[in-house]
Design a protein around this motif. Structure first.
Motif, PDB file in Angstrom:
ATOM      1  N   SER A   1       0.657  -1.346  -0.478  1.00 34.69           N
ATOM      2  CA  SER A   1      -0.048   0.037  -0.392  1.00 34.69           C
ATOM      3  C   SER A   1       1.191   1.273   0.432  1.00 34.69           C
ATOM      4  N   ALA A   2       2.058   0.753   0.402  1.00 37.42           N
ATOM      5  CA  ALA A   2       3.054   2.046   1.176  1.00 37.42           C
ATOM      6  C   ALA A   2       3.350   2.622  -0.797  1.00 37.42           C
TER       7      ALA A   2
ATOM      8  N   GLU B   1       1.947   1.522  -3.464  1.00 36.44           N
ATOM      9  CA  GLU B   1       0.572   2.462  -4.415  1.00 36.44           C
ATOM     10  C   GLU B   1       0.606   3.651  -4.379  1.00 36.44           C
ATOM     11  N   THR B   2       0.749   4.563  -2.882  1.00 33.80           N
ATOM     12  CA  THR B   2       0.687   5.419  -2.517  1.00 33.80           C
ATOM     13  C   THR B   2       1.213   6.507  -2.579  1.00 33.80           C
ATOM     14  N   ASP B   3       3.243   5.907  -3.177  1.00 30.50           N
ATOM     15  CA  ASP B   3       4.414   6.958  -3.381  1.00 30.50           C
ATOM     16  C   ASP B   3       4.318   5.951  -4.995  1.00 30.50           C
ATOM     17  N   GLY B   4       3.704   5.364  -5.791  1.00 30.01           N
ATOM     18  CA  GLY B   4       4.134   5.198  -7.160  1.00 30.01           C
ATOM     19  C   GLY B   4       5.076   4.339  -6.852  1.00 30.01           C
ATOM     20  N   GLU B   5       5.284   4.395  -8.854  1.00 26.35           N
ATOM     21  CA  GLU B   5       6.871   2.969  -8.641  1.00 26.35           C
ATOM     22  C   GLU B   5       7.583   2.584  -7.752  1.00 26.35           C
ATOM     23  N   PRO B   6       8.439   1.986  -7.303  1.00 25.97           N
ATOM     24  CA  PRO B   6       9.207   2.043  -6.274  1.00 25.97           C
ATOM     25  C   PRO B   6      10.222   2.426  -6.456  1.00 25.97           C
ATOM     26  N   ALA B   7      10.659   2.677  -7.677  1.00 22.38           N
ATOM     27  CA  ALA B   7      11.602   3.742  -7.651  1.00 22.38           C
ATOM     28  C   ALA B   7      11.587   5.044  -6.903  1.00 22.38           C
ATOM     29  N   LEU B   8      10.263   5.509  -6.734  1.00 22.75           N
ATOM     30  CA  LEU B   8      10.279   6.658  -6.683  1.00 22.75           C
ATOM     31  C   LEU B   8      10.813   7.174  -5.084  1.00 22.75           C
ATOM     32  N   ILE B   9      10.413   5.440  -4.184  1.00 22.16           N
ATOM     33  CA  ILE B   9      10.333   5.880  -2.836  1.00 22.16           C
ATOM     34  C   ILE B   9      12.442   6.302  -3.246  1.00 22.16           C
ATOM     35  N   ALA B  10      12.775   6.597  -3.967  1.00 16.99           N
ATOM     36  CA  ALA B  10      14.041   7.023  -4.021  1.00 16.99           C
ATOM     37  C   ALA B  10      14.343   9.069  -3.852  1.00 16.99           C
ATOM     38  N   ASP B  11      13.217   9.173  -4.008  1.00 18.35           N
ATOM     39  CA  ASP B  11      12.864   9.947  -4.796  1.00 18.35           C
ATOM     40  C   ASP B  11      12.389  10.696  -2.988  1.00 18.35           C
ATOM     41  N   THR B  12      11.920   9.934  -2.323  1.00 15.84           N
ATOM     42  CA  THR B  12      11.159  10.732  -0.797  1.00 15.84           C
ATOM     43  C   THR B  12      12.160  11.429  -0.283  1.00 15.84           C
ATOM     44  N   ALA B  13      12.113  12.263   0.551  1.00 12.75           N
ATOM     45  CA  ALA B  13      13.405  12.481   2.035  1.00 12.75           C
ATOM     46  C   ALA B  13      14.282  11.484   2.423  1.00 12.75           C
ATOM     47  N   SER B  14      13.205  10.207   2.679  1.00 15.03           N
ATOM     48  CA  SER B  14      14.084   9.047   3.373  1.00 15.03           C
ATOM     49  C   SER B  14      14.731   7.969   1.780  1.00 15.03           C
ATOM     50  N   THR B  15      16.262   8.563   1.910  1.00 18.57           N
ATOM     51  CA  THR B  15      17.068   7.697   1.189  1.00 18.57           C
ATOM     52  C   THR B  15      17.377   6.312   1.956  1.00 18.57           C
ATOM     53  N   ASP B  16      17.494   6.379   3.222  1.00 14.90           N
ATOM     54  CA  ASP B  16      17.657   5.447   4.079  1.00 14.90           C
ATOM     55  C   ASP B  16      16.436   3.919   3.945  1.00 14.90           C
TER      56      ASP B  16
ATOM     57  N   GLN C   1      12.810   3.407   5.500  1.00 14.12           N
ATOM     58  CA  GLN C   1      11.653   2.710   4.988  1.00 14.12           C
ATOM     59  C   GLN C   1      11.391   1.640   5.729  1.00 14.12           C
ATOM     60  N   TYR C   2      12.118   0.862   5.059  1.00 18.60           N
ATOM     61  CA  TYR C   2      11.326  -0.841   5.624  1.00 18.60           C
ATOM     62  C   TYR C   2      10.608  -0.698   7.028  1.00 18.60           C
ATOM     63  N   PHE C   3      11.817  -0.815   8.068  1.00 20.56           N
ATOM     64  CA  PHE C   3      11.179  -0.433   9.232  1.00 20.56           C
ATOM     65  C   PHE C   3      10.292   0.503   9.941  1.00 20.56           C
ATOM     66  N   ARG C   4       9.927   1.493   8.926  1.00 16.72           N
ATOM     67  CA  ARG C   4       9.164   2.285   9.835  1.00 16.72           C
ATOM     68  C   ARG C   4       7.464   1.518   8.405  1.00 16.72           C
ATOM     69  N   HIS C   5       7.522   0.705   7.568  1.00 18.93           N
ATOM     70  CA  HIS C   5       6.645  -0.405   7.103  1.00 18.93           C
ATOM     71  C   HIS C   5       6.558  -1.510   8.545  1.00 18.93           C
ATOM     72  N   TRP C   6       7.511  -2.131   8.653  1.00 17.47           N
ATOM     73  CA  TRP C   6       7.458  -3.538   9.867  1.00 17.47           C
ATOM     74  C   TRP C   6       7.309  -2.349  10.612  1.00 17.47           C
ATOM     75  N   LEU C   7       7.183  -1.611  11.646  1.00 17.33           N
ATOM     76  CA  LEU C   7       6.423  -1.155  12.804  1.00 17.33           C
ATOM     77  C   LEU C   7       4.913  -0.995  12.740  1.00 17.33           C
ATOM     78  N   THR C   8       4.708  -0.276  11.138  1.00 17.14           N
ATOM     79  CA  THR C   8       3.051   0.073  11.136  1.00 17.14           C
ATOM     80  C   THR C   8       2.404  -1.328  11.196  1.00 17.14           C
ATOM     81  N   ALA C   9       3.063  -2.017  10.342  1.00 17.35           N
ATOM     82  CA  ALA C   9       2.223  -3.314  10.588  1.00 17.35           C
ATOM     83  C   ALA C   9       2.573  -4.340  11.235  1.00 17.35           C
TER      84      ALA C   9
END
Lengths: 136, 201
Positions: free
Chosen positions: A67-68, A70-85, A89-97
């Motif tokens: 779902s993240a 989907e919200t953020d667009g194509e996977p590669a675009l996540i690289a363009d978000t503020a967090s390049t870490d 990113q992964y553990f934010r998803h982990w925690l939300t799950a």
């Protein structure tokens, strides 16, 4: 922070610094921050206690990541978000799950978690630097 | 860095939420902070790619063990003491002269923790997860792994039910080597399939 010991001198370092799309670190930090490890260990521990099956866990994590994406667009675009870490990113998803499953199992709902998180923040703000931070 | 001595800088929002969740679960007796620390310590120091390297080196040197790995990887790997969380339902995929295997989890980064430790950052990144499937050859190239054009590349998508460990090809020039000598050649990346085993120096 915590680092995994490099496997051996023979572990090559691929030249990924040249790649904007696939950041990589060889045997790099598994947990870049303590809370990554904390979130990881909580999921494993709750599973071990029989709170949820591992299949339920991976389903929740997959759903969160999907779902993240989907919200953020194509996977590669996540690289363009503020967090390049990626780890972060992964553990934010982990925690939300984990929060989602905790709510579903009636262990803690999001409002409760927010309230306790706010209490911890306030505890930090009122504690002189160098002294242990406690809730009460 | 100057600190305001009157307060302690609060951690980030997710760190606070993780802390909050731990507080709530501890109060309910569902988790034990000391047990969490022990768990983290286990994953960080006692398991990791060295375990997988031991499996691979043994398979390279003992045909019986290789056969066992092929027929029941979970049991064969567990016989070395590497079992548990995310170590169930293991399958070993074997690289040959004509087949190269690469492992990915497109959804959530399932990973065989007992033999490889925790996944590296890039394994969890969206670009790896998508490109390993759509264009594995370009991913391999980024790792400096050039394979002959005729080599078939097989991509294995891990799930909660099945996790894969790549058995790399034994490097040339290691005839007669013991498992102990071979182990350092077995890198984590070779067992994910993005690289080949290291060549003898």
């Amino acid at each position: 922070m915590t680092l995994v010991e490099p496997l051996s001198a023979t572990e090559k370092t691929a030249d990924f610094s040249q790649s904007p799309r696939l950041p990589l670190d060889q045997a790099g930090p598994v947990f870049a921050e303590p809370w990554h490890a904390q979130a990881f260990a909580m999921a494993v521990s709750l599973h071990a206690a029989g709170i949820f099956s591992w299949a339920d866990w991976t389903a929740a994590l997959s759903e969160e990541i999907a779902s993240a994406t989907e919200t953020d667009g194509e996977p590669a675009l996540i690289a363009d978000t503020a967090s390049t870490d990626w780890n972060d990113q992964y553990f934010r998803h982990w925690l939300t799950a984990l929060e989602t499953l905790a709510a579903q199992r009636g262990l803690a709902d999001r409002d409760q978690i927010t309230a306790v998180a706010d209490a911890w923040r306030a505890a930090h703000l009122r504690t002189p630097h160098g002294e242990p931070v406690t809730l009460v | 860095m100057p600190h305001d001595p009157d307060h302690t800088e609060p951690p980030s929002d997710p760190a606070l939420r993780a802390k909050a969740l731990e507080t709530i679960l501890t109060e309910k007796g569902l988790i034990d902070p000391a047990a969490l620390d022990a768990l983290i310590d286990t994953y960080e120091t006692r398991i990791g790619p060295r375990n997988g390297a031991k499996v691979v080196a043994k398979a390279w040197t003992e045909p019986d063990f290789l056969d066992w790995l092929r027929t029941d990887a979970t049991a064969a790997i567990e016989s070395l003491g590497f079992g548990g969380r995310q170590g169930e339902h293991m399958r070993v995929v074997e690289n040959t002269e004509v087949i190269h295997n690469i492992v990915v989890c497109t959804l959530c980064s399932c990973y065989p923790w007992p033999v490889l430790g925790l996944p590296p950052v890039w394994y969890k990144s969206p670009p790896y997860r998508s490109r390993a499937v759509s264009d594995p050859r370009s991913v391999l190239a980024e790792f400096g792994t050039e394979l002959p054009a005729e080599t078939e590349i097989r991509v294995w998508d891990s799930t909660a039910e099945m996790r894969y460990l790549v058995l790399p090809k034994r490097p040339a020039g290691t005839e007669g080597w013991s498992a102990e000598q071979l182990k350092p050649l077995v890198t984590r990346n070779a067992m994910i399939g993005v690289e080949e085993a290291a060549r003898p120096a």
